[in-house]
Structure formats: C-alpha cells, structure tokens
Design an enzyme around this catalytic site. Structure first.
Site, PDB file in Angstrom:
ATOM      1  N   ASP A 127       0.861  -1.178   0.000  1.00 48.40           N
ATOM      2  CA  ASP A 127       0.000   0.000   0.000  1.00 48.40           C
ATOM      3  C   ASP A 127       0.908   1.243   0.000  1.00 48.40           C
ATOM      4  O   ASP A 127       2.118   1.142   0.232  1.00 48.40           O
ATOM      5  CB  ASP A 127      -0.879  -0.052   1.256  1.00 48.40           C
ATOM      6  N   ASP A 170      -0.154   5.153   1.113  1.00 57.13           N
ATOM      7  CA  ASP A 170      -0.354   6.037   2.263  1.00 57.13           C
ATOM      8  C   ASP A 170      -0.416   5.246   3.564  1.00 57.13           C
ATOM      9  O   ASP A 170      -1.180   4.293   3.694  1.00 57.13           O
ATOM     10  CB  ASP A 170      -1.646   6.836   2.083  1.00 57.13           C
ATOM     11  N   ASP A 176      -1.985  -0.598   5.705  1.00 60.17           N
ATOM     12  CA  ASP A 176      -2.418  -0.092   7.009  1.00 60.17           C
ATOM     13  C   ASP A 176      -3.914   0.144   7.126  1.00 60.17           C
ATOM     14  O   ASP A 176      -4.424   0.328   8.224  1.00 60.17           O
ATOM     15  CB  ASP A 176      -1.706   1.238   7.299  1.00 60.17           C
TER      16      ASP A 176
END
Length: 270
Positions: free
Chosen positions: A31, A33, A214
């Site tokens: 991922d 961000d 996240d």
C-alpha cells in the site's frame, strides 16, 4: 480476526518469516499512504522519503513489486516514480504492469457517468461544510474530511449516504478520514493482487505473495491471501480488528522490513 495489538510484530519474528520464504519466489505488494509514506494532513504532500525510494529501488531489483493504492493511477505513479514495478490505482480498478501495459475493469468504465453525477451532487451537498474536500479519481470520488470539525463528521457521512441512495450502482468505501464512492462491483485490492499475480505468471505453487498495508481497504487483500501468502498490517492511530498475520509499527519499520528482504536476496536479481 484479532485486534492489532495481538498480532505479532514482524521484525521480532523475522527468522520464522524468513524460513517460510525458503525455496519460494517472493512477490511484494505494498500500500502507499500509511505504509510507504506517513499519513499527513494534506494528502498532496504524502511524498516518499529519499531513504524509502532508495529501498524500493533496491527491492524492485530483486523481487516483483506492486504498489496497490486507493490513489488515482497517475497520481500514484507520480509519487513513487519507479520503473519496473506494477501499479494498481483506485483500489485496483486501474492497473499498469511493469511493461506499461494496463488493465481497467470494464464494468467500472461503464459506471463513469454515474460517478460524474455523484461528484456534482457531492460538490453541492458539501459546499456548506468547511474543511471537506472532494478528490475525483477515474474510478471513484473521495470525500476527505480530515480537516472537518469532528462534530460535523457525521454530517459529511449523511451527505455521502444521501448521494449514494440516489445512485444504487455505487457503494461507500472508507479509509482514514475519507469516504469513497466507488462502483458497486466485486472488485477490490485483493482482486487486484490476484490480477497482478496472474499477469506476471506468479499465480502458482512456489510463489509467496507478501502484502503490507495499514487501512481497512487492505483487509480485502489480507483475506484474499490468507493461507497462501503473508500479510502485514502497519499499525496506525486507530486500533481495530485485522486479518493480518504480522504487524509493523510504522512506516520506518516497513522500510526496515524491506531492507531485510533485500539483504535476504543478497546480490541476486529477480
């Protein structure tokens, strides 16, 4: 599913993780961000650090690497600026392989006019809520409310829900202080991972997909890879349940984990 605090830390379990990789080809999915770049107040400023970019460059010389993000594909590529990796933008609706060849979900393309209409309606509905911001991506409309007064957060969600009620072919996704209006299609980051594995000839025995993320949207990838890959959740500001196998504390621990992968591969290339 268990709480993030109950998930073992990946760096403390590195020897065991490394043993699981023995004799297998490892493919890395990351991922953006909150994983490669810290969450920042202004999403336009979520830049890679020089150290992280250098790590990714070395990683991509040794492993197949894909960046999987909710970001629009051109924006994602502009942030990462690496060749020879795969990019999956808009939660996997817009994918580009390391050779530059792309894939866009046809069912998603058919709903672009619906997204256009939802964008117009959201713009009107949110006009009176200071701090809210619309971000149009090719395959979604993001409503950012990080800078909205906390007490008015539910108001933002009511506007989003009202617009989506008028557009039943769209659905509401979520992330950290953002609502996403997306095509209501069975497609997500997990499906994107499967597509990339197939496109690169890696959907076979002997390949170990490793995914780090996240956000709630990364849970789809964690579930997709359960039992056949390794998933790592990057702990954020909100404690929540997760399907991840292991955890990393923050972006710096992500970089350290990737450095361990690089060291494990030694001087070999993929």
């Amino acid at each position: 599913m268990r709480s993030m605090r109950d998930v073992p830390l990946a760096l403390a379990q590195w020897e065991a993780l490394s043993r699981r990789m023995e004799g297998r080809q490892v493919a890395i999915f990351l991922d953006y961000d909150g994983t490669l770049s810290p969450i920042v107040p202004n999403p336009d400023e979520a830049r890679l650090s020089d150290a992280m970019r250098a790590t990714l460059l070395e990683l991509a010389r040794r492993y197949p690497v894909a960046i999987v993000s909710g970001r629009d594909l051109p924006v994602l590529k502009g942030f990462v600026r690496l060749e020879g990796v795969s990019y999956a933008g808009s939660h996997g609706f817009d994918i580009e392989g390391p050779d530059g060849r792309g894939f866009q979900l046809e069912e998603g393309k058919a709903l672009l006019p619906e997204l256009d209409a939802a964008e117009r309606e959201l713009s009107v509905g949110l006009a009176g809520i200071p701090g809210s911001r619309l971000e149009r991506k090719r395959f979604s409309v993001a409503v950012h409310w990080r800078h909205v007064e906390e007490a008015r957060g539910p108001e933002v969600e009511r506007v989003v829900d009202a617009v989506l009620a008028r557009h039943p072919r769209l659905r509401k996704g979520g992330g950290k202080k953002v609502f996403e209006c997306q095509p209501d299609i069975d497609w997500h980051k997990g499906r994107a991972v499967e597509w990339v594995l197939n496109a690169l000839g890696l959907a076979r025995e002997g390949v170990l997909p490793v995914y780090a993320g996240d956000d709630l949207t990364d849970e789809d990838a964690f579930q997709t890879l359960k039992g056949r890959g390794l998933s790592l959740v990057v702990r954020g500001e909100v404690e929540r349940p997760t399907e991840a196998d292991f955890a990393l504390k923050d972006v710096e621990e992500v970089r350290r984990f990737l450095e361990l992968l690089i060291a494990r591969a030694g001087g070999t290339s993929r």
